[in-house]
Scaffold this motif. Structure first.
Motif, short mmCIF file in Angstrom:
data_model
loop_
_atom_site.label_atom_id
_atom_site.label_comp_id
_atom_site.label_asym_id
_atom_site.label_seq_id
_atom_site.Cartn_x
_atom_site.Cartn_y
_atom_site.Cartn_z
N ALA A 176 0.18 -1.13 0.34
CA ALA A 176 0.16 0.14 -0.29
C ALA A 176 0.80 1.28 0.06
N LEU A 177 1.76 1.67 0.47
CA LEU A 177 2.82 2.70 0.54
C LEU A 177 3.25 2.54 -0.75
N LEU A 178 3.73 1.31 -1.38
CA LEU A 178 4.16 1.62 -2.70
C LEU A 178 3.44 2.57 -3.24
N LEU A 179 2.12 1.78 -3.54
CA LEU A 179 0.61 2.50 -4.51
C LEU A 179 0.85 4.31 -4.17
N VAL A 180 0.97 4.56 -2.58
CA VAL A 180 0.98 5.61 -2.40
C VAL A 180 1.79 6.77 -3.19
N LEU A 181 3.19 5.70 -2.86
CA LEU A 181 4.51 6.09 -3.16
C LEU A 181 4.76 6.87 -4.57
N VAL A 182 3.88 5.64 -5.25
CA VAL A 182 4.01 5.54 -7.29
C VAL A 182 2.51 6.30 -7.61
N PHE A 183 2.04 6.47 -7.10
CA PHE A 183 0.81 7.30 -7.68
C PHE A 183 0.02 8.43 -7.20
N ASN A 184 1.29 8.70 -5.49
CA ASN A 184 0.43 10.53 -5.10
C ASN A 184 1.57 10.80 -4.67
#
Length: 307
Positions: free
Chosen positions: A20-28
């Motif tokens: 989840a942290l990686l998704l937030v990092l990449v897309f946000n």
């Protein structure tokens, strides 16, 4: 307890949150770097690689921001955005609370489940379908207009009336999303101990007294949190919904910041201008969140984060 000890203790939870942290990092967070375009005359055709195009685009400094603040259309979009936000805050925001209180007062679980399902079903409809439904009811060829013509009344078409457009947009939002919003409030109400209601009833409190002294205080933290988030989202009042109806009522009534950015920036391929307008919107939204959260703290609520 040291950081290493805490990590060893909670390593399983940390590993579970990494995706989840990686998704937030990449897309946000990574896209935030693209805000540099707001200070450039960005040309995506300088290279097949968008990152290289940013490096090769000429630097313009604050020129895009000067163009924005000197554009009367921008200030008209700001005015329409704020008016729509205030209308939605006054008319839309209380509706899920009222619906949650009404559903919570239904005794039979099956009736409560059916009522809740009917209310939040429109949330899954696209804006195209929602506007089509309203067009079939309130448009010039809609049910109401046809009925009035049969009785000698002509000229009824609410869908193309700029004067009431903002109320129409708010009504569409209420019909589509108010039922979905009750889920949060019903979850908060489910955590209220029934002992409190029983104690209030033994003290002679009627239904309205129990709602005022037990139910509403239980909802107050959730209301404060959602209000803070709603204020932070004040400059986002529905891009697709307004873009679909912009031509029907004209830009003077329907132009908001999101449609302004799309129409003047993306559609005309003035990407630096669009990025500058979006950056202004983001900074103002952040300021509104911090200010609203401070007000929540002064009222004794936690808000988005603790003091």
């Amino acid at each position: 307890m040291s950081l290493r000890t805490r990590f060893r203790r909670d390593r399983t939870l940390v590993l579970m949150t990494l995706p989840a942290l990686l998704l937030v990092l990449v897309f946000n967070y990574v896209p935030v770097l693209g805000n540099v375009v707001a200070f450039q005359d960005y040309d995506p055709y300088l290279s097949e690689n968008g990152f290289v195009a940013m490096l090769e685009s000429p630097w313009t400094g604050l020129e895009n921001f000067e163009r924005i603040f000197s554009d009367s259309a921008f200030w008209l979009a700001v005015e329409n955005t704020l008016v729509l936000f205030l209308l939605q805050l006054a008319l839309f925001f209380p509706v899920p609370i009222v619906l949650a209180l009404l559903i919570n007062s239904i005794v039979r679980p099956r009736v409560r489940a059916v009522a809740q399902a009917i209310m939040y079903l429109p949330h899954f409809f696209s804006w195209v379908l929602v506007i089509t439904v309203f067009q079939q009811i309130f448009g010039g060829a809609g049910i109401i207009a046809q009925t009035l013509r049969e009785h000698g009344v002509e000229g009824f078409d609410l869908m193309t009336d700029p004067g009431i457009f903002k109320f129409l947009v708010t009504s569409e939002g209420i019909w589509k999303d108010a039922g979905w919003g009750i889920i949060v409030f019903l979850a908060a109400l489910s955590a209220v101990s029934q002992d409190l209601y029983e104690a209030a009833a033994m003290d002679g409190a009627g239904r309205w007294r129990r709602m005022w002294h037990v139910t509403l205080p239980a909802l107050r933290p959730v209301i404060a949190l959602l209000l803070v988030l709603r204020v932070g989202d004040a400059l986002t009042v529905g891009f697709e919904q307004l873009l679909l109806q912009r031509d029907a009522v004209g830009p003077d009534a329907a132009e908001v910041l999101d449609t302004y950015v799309w129409w003047n920036g993306i559609r005309n391929q003035d990407f630096g201008y669009a990025a500058a307008a979006g950056l202004v919107k983001g900074v103002v939204g952040l300021g509104l969140v911090l200010a609203a959260n401070k007000v929540a703290h002064l009222m004794g609520e936690q808000g988005v984060y603790k003091k």
